[in-house]
Design a protein around this motif. Structure first.
Motif: not given
Length: 303
Positions: A121-123, A130-132, A138-143, A168-173
């Motif tokens: 899903v991250f990919q 649209l990752l930004p 959602s970033a925290a859930l995926l991570a 990539e997700l951890a900083p966004l989360a």
């Protein structure tokens, strides 16, 4: 409307995260979607995770809705809301049904060996550029789903893609460096607060062609030894009530091992046919740890 959903028996953190984050992506792209499930989250969806506030939608599918399945491809175990002829996409990392869905859906069936469906899903967020725009929740859930399904990156199915996705997700989360330990300790506390509920919420009845025990439960905790030392009688009693041929896989993140609990010689022999195991009073220890889907792959290969 696209209904993003998963399996019928329970909703683990991977399925929970994928439903919510993929529905969000489709909505951002202008394709109306809802994350829906008839199943309840299991112990892998911890108190802190629930506190992030990104939940499932209270929505009843309409006859014209289409269905997207995440973290499941075995149609025997789909959420009961799913209409099979209206499934338009499948995103999964469990083996066994690749050919079926490839024939039915072509490239809309993304079933491949990878640590977490959350990485898939991250990919999609990444490919869409649209990752930004992904929400912090959602970033925290995926991570967190990647942490859980890769066993904190120690699992045998962990790939470079899983590691990249988490980085990539951890900083966004805005996840802290100690989040992995905190998360797995919370999962263990959830399990200890309701032992039989935790077993029921991550139990699968395996099909004969899997060559695995008929009743297969799994749980991931920080300290597997402590959990089994304290609660083995309860685990054994409850599992025996589900059938004679049962297995419990307790995965310990701290020690990077699986403690396989199986008290029937028939069950132990099934596992001995797939792995080299040393059973001591009903328990065999595997290092590194192994997941149910990895054992399923071994069983299907052996058939």
């Amino acid at each position: 409307m696209k209904i993003i959903t998963s399996g019928a028996a329970y909703l683990d953190i991977d399925a929970y995260a994928c439903c919510i984050a993929y529905a969000e992506l489709l909505n951002v792209q202008g394709s109306p979607a809802r994350a829906v499930s008839s199943a309840q989250p299991n112990a892998s969806v911890s108190k802190t995770v629930l506190g992030w506030g990104a939940g499932l939608h209270d929505y009843v599918p309409k006859p014209s809705d289409e269905f997207v399945l995440v973290d499941v491809s075995d149609y025997h175990h789909f959420d009961p809301v799913v209409v099979l002829d209206q499934v338009v996409e499948v995103i999964d990392h469990h083996p066994g049904y690749e050919a079926h869905w490839s024939h039915k859906l072509g490239s809309a069936a993304d079933i491949r060996p990878i640590g977490a469906a959350a990485t898939q899903v991250f990919q999609r967020w990444q490919t869409a550029g649209l990752l930004p725009q992904i929400s912090e929740q959602s970033a925290a859930l995926l991570a967190t789903a990647i942490l859980d399904n890769t066993l904190n990156f120690t699992g045998q199915m962990t790939t470079a893609a899983d590691i990249e996705a988490y980085a990539e997700l951890a900083p966004l989360a805005k996840l802290s460096p100690d989040w992995p330990e905190q998360y797995f300790l919370e999962c263990q506390a959830n399990i200890e607060a309701n032992l039989t509920g935790a077993l029921a919420a991550d139990l699968k009845r395996m099909r004969p062609e899997s060559n695995l025990p008929q009743v297969f439960a799994q749980m991931t905790v920080w300290d597997a030894d402590a959990l089994l030392h304290k609660h083995r009688p309860t685990f054994s009693r409850w599992m025996a009530g589900q059938g004679d041929d049962w297995l419990l896989n307790v995965i310990g993140i701290r020690d990077r091992k699986s403690c396989l609990l199986a008290e029937s010689t028939l069950t132990q022999q099934k596992l001995n046919n797939l792995l080299s195991l040393d059973w001591q009073v009903g328990i065999a220890v595997l290092k590194p740890s192994i997941l149910r889907k990895e054992l399923l792959k071994l069983g299907l290969t052996a058939s």
